[in-house]
Design an enzyme around this catalytic site. Sequence first.
Site, mmCIF file in Angstrom:
data_model
loop_
_atom_site.group_PDB
_atom_site.id
_atom_site.type_symbol
_atom_site.label_atom_id
_atom_site.label_comp_id
_atom_site.label_asym_id
_atom_site.label_seq_id
_atom_site.Cartn_x
_atom_site.Cartn_y
_atom_site.Cartn_z
ATOM 1 N NE ARG A 14 6.565 -0.648 10.374
ATOM 2 C CZ ARG A 14 5.397 -0.586 9.740
ATOM 3 N NH1 ARG A 14 5.304 0.051 8.587
ATOM 4 N NH2 ARG A 14 4.324 -1.155 10.254
ATOM 5 N NE ARG A 73 2.115 -4.894 11.322
ATOM 6 C CZ ARG A 73 3.110 -4.705 10.452
ATOM 7 N NH1 ARG A 73 4.286 -5.252 10.666
ATOM 8 N NH2 ARG A 73 2.917 -3.970 9.398
ATOM 9 N NE ARG A 124 7.416 -2.828 6.129
ATOM 10 C CZ ARG A 124 6.116 -2.589 6.274
ATOM 11 N NH1 ARG A 124 5.440 -1.962 5.322
ATOM 12 N NH2 ARG A 124 5.491 -2.991 7.346
ATOM 13 N NE ARG A 128 -3.998 -1.335 9.877
ATOM 14 C CZ ARG A 128 -2.886 -0.781 9.356
ATOM 15 N NH1 ARG A 128 -2.875 0.482 9.023
ATOM 16 N NH2 ARG A 128 -1.819 -1.511 9.188
ATOM 17 C CE LYS A 188 -1.961 -1.010 3.916
ATOM 18 N NZ LYS A 188 -1.233 -2.273 4.236
HETATM 19 P P1 ADP Z 1 2.308 -1.842 3.226
HETATM 20 O O1 ADP Z 1 2.315 -0.328 3.180
HETATM 21 O O2 ADP Z 1 1.088 -2.432 2.586
HETATM 22 O O3 ADP Z 1 2.569 -2.414 4.591
HETATM 23 P P2 ADP Z 1 4.848 -1.617 1.777
HETATM 24 O O4 ADP Z 1 4.520 -0.716 0.628
HETATM 25 O O5 ADP Z 1 5.658 -1.048 2.882
HETATM 26 O O6 ADP Z 1 3.510 -2.344 2.322
HETATM 27 O O7 ADP Z 1 5.573 -2.906 1.156
HETATM 28 C C1 ADP Z 1 5.991 -3.976 2.038
HETATM 29 C C2 ADP Z 1 7.363 -4.467 1.602
HETATM 30 O O8 ADP Z 1 7.262 -5.149 0.354
HETATM 31 C C3 ADP Z 1 8.399 -3.346 1.379
HETATM 32 O O9 ADP Z 1 9.648 -3.858 1.741
HETATM 33 C C4 ADP Z 1 8.293 -3.075 -0.129
HETATM 34 O O10 ADP Z 1 9.520 -2.555 -0.661
HETATM 35 C C5 ADP Z 1 7.989 -4.459 -0.672
HETATM 36 N N1 ADP Z 1 7.087 -4.457 -1.832
HETATM 37 C C6 ADP Z 1 6.062 -3.618 -2.095
HETATM 38 N N2 ADP Z 1 5.430 -3.956 -3.229
HETATM 39 C C7 ADP Z 1 6.062 -5.070 -3.693
HETATM 40 C C8 ADP Z 1 5.893 -5.913 -4.849
HETATM 41 N N3 ADP Z 1 4.915 -5.698 -5.739
HETATM 42 N N4 ADP Z 1 6.730 -6.969 -4.988
HETATM 43 C C9 ADP Z 1 7.704 -7.209 -4.081
HETATM 44 N N5 ADP Z 1 7.932 -6.449 -2.986
HETATM 45 C C10 ADP Z 1 7.121 -5.388 -2.792
HETATM 46 P P1 AMP Z 2 1.228 0.432 9.057
HETATM 47 O O1 AMP Z 2 2.367 1.408 8.938
HETATM 48 O O2 AMP Z 2 0.053 0.799 8.200
HETATM 49 O O3 AMP Z 2 1.676 -0.995 8.881
HETATM 50 O O4 AMP Z 2 0.701 0.564 10.563
HETATM 51 C C1 AMP Z 2 1.552 0.249 11.645
HETATM 52 C C2 AMP Z 2 0.718 0.102 12.911
HETATM 53 O O5 AMP Z 2 0.092 1.355 13.242
HETATM 54 C C3 AMP Z 2 -0.429 -0.904 12.835
HETATM 55 O O6 AMP Z 2 0.000 -2.243 13.074
HETATM 56 C C4 AMP Z 2 -1.348 -0.385 13.950
HETATM 57 O O7 AMP Z 2 -0.839 -0.718 15.234
HETATM 58 C C5 AMP Z 2 -1.206 1.135 13.791
HETATM 59 N N1 AMP Z 2 -2.214 1.656 12.843
HETATM 60 C C6 AMP Z 2 -1.970 2.193 11.622
HETATM 61 N N2 AMP Z 2 -3.115 2.570 11.046
HETATM 62 C C7 AMP Z 2 -4.111 2.259 11.898
HETATM 63 C C8 AMP Z 2 -5.523 2.356 11.854
HETATM 64 N N3 AMP Z 2 -6.162 2.866 10.799
HETATM 65 N N4 AMP Z 2 -6.236 1.917 12.933
HETATM 66 C C9 AMP Z 2 -5.611 1.426 14.005
HETATM 67 N N5 AMP Z 2 -4.274 1.263 14.112
HETATM 68 C C10 AMP Z 2 -3.530 1.675 13.065
#
Ligand code: ADP
Ligand code: AMP
Length: 220
Positions: free
Chosen positions: A165, A176, A132, A93, A18
């Site tokens: 992270r 999660r 990541r 969420r 995302k």
């Molecule tokens: P989210 O915001 O949904 O938690 P991220 O955008 O941070 O996900 O992506 C999660 C991990 O996967 C990051 O390390 C990112 O660089 C990698 N990633 C994102 N999209 C892809 C993809 N299409 N294929 C492989 N790795 C990806």
């Molecule tokens: P993310 O960066 O989107 O993976 O979010 C990291 C963490 O932040 C999540 O695991 C939750 O603990 C908290 N968080 C982010 N967005 C929300 C949301 N919309 N509602 C509740 N908790 C959230």
Amino acid sequence: MPETPIYLILLGPPMSGKGTQAARLSRLLGVPQVSSGDLFRDNIKNQTELGRKAKAYIDRGDLVPDEITIGMVAQRLSQPDCAGGALLDGFPRTIPQAEELDQILSDLGASLTGVLSVGVPENVLVDRASGRRICRSCGKSYHLTFNPPEREGLCDVDEGELYQRKDDLPETVRQRLAVYQQQTSPLSKYYLDRGLLREVNGDQPIEDVAADIARVVNQL
Ligand code: ADP
Ligand code: AMP
């Protein structure tokens, strides 16, 4: 700025990409990315009261309670740079958050344009988590294998230090994903029923996901 404000949600499990796609789409459409996770991490880094309240939930892999989260996002969406729209990444969420979002946008004289649901199988999500890395200063996300920085350990944008992270460690990732299934996956039906949901295959190279998203957004 687009003439009609465009408010999109990127919906999907942790690691579905995302944030990666929202950052690209933000540049393409010229509207800001609003990531609730980034807002929480900024609050934690700046040692605010909100950050202090949120930290324990985040470290456990649980959701931060709605009453904290909704106010934080509502405040961000009321800022002038969101008047032309926003890409919501990680919010809503829960169903109450989705209902409140409808109200927040309606108070701003706007409405939701669409919801991009990014699908990725669970085993792929777990593999992505271990690689990541995040920039400590701007929050941009990288992957050691799939999306590496140009220089090891440094952000391409601002040379910030890349870190893993704490909530990307395997046990917290499992929690999660379970929380996603229980509390967030019902949002697909919520938005399907409203005719807003568009499915995107997130299990492809980053460029291909981006191309699919651009196509879907063009048809909204
Ligand atoms: P989210 O915001 O949904 O938690 P991220 O955008 O941070 O996900 O992506 C999660 C991990 O996967 C990051 O390390 C990112 O660089 C990698 N990633 C994102 N999209 C892809 C993809 N299409 N294929 C492989 N790795 C990806
Ligand atoms: P993310 O960066 O989107 O993976 O979010 C990291 C963490 O932040 C999540 O695991 C939750 O603990 C908290 N968080 C982010 N967005 C929300 C949301 N919309 N509602 C509740 N908790 C959230």
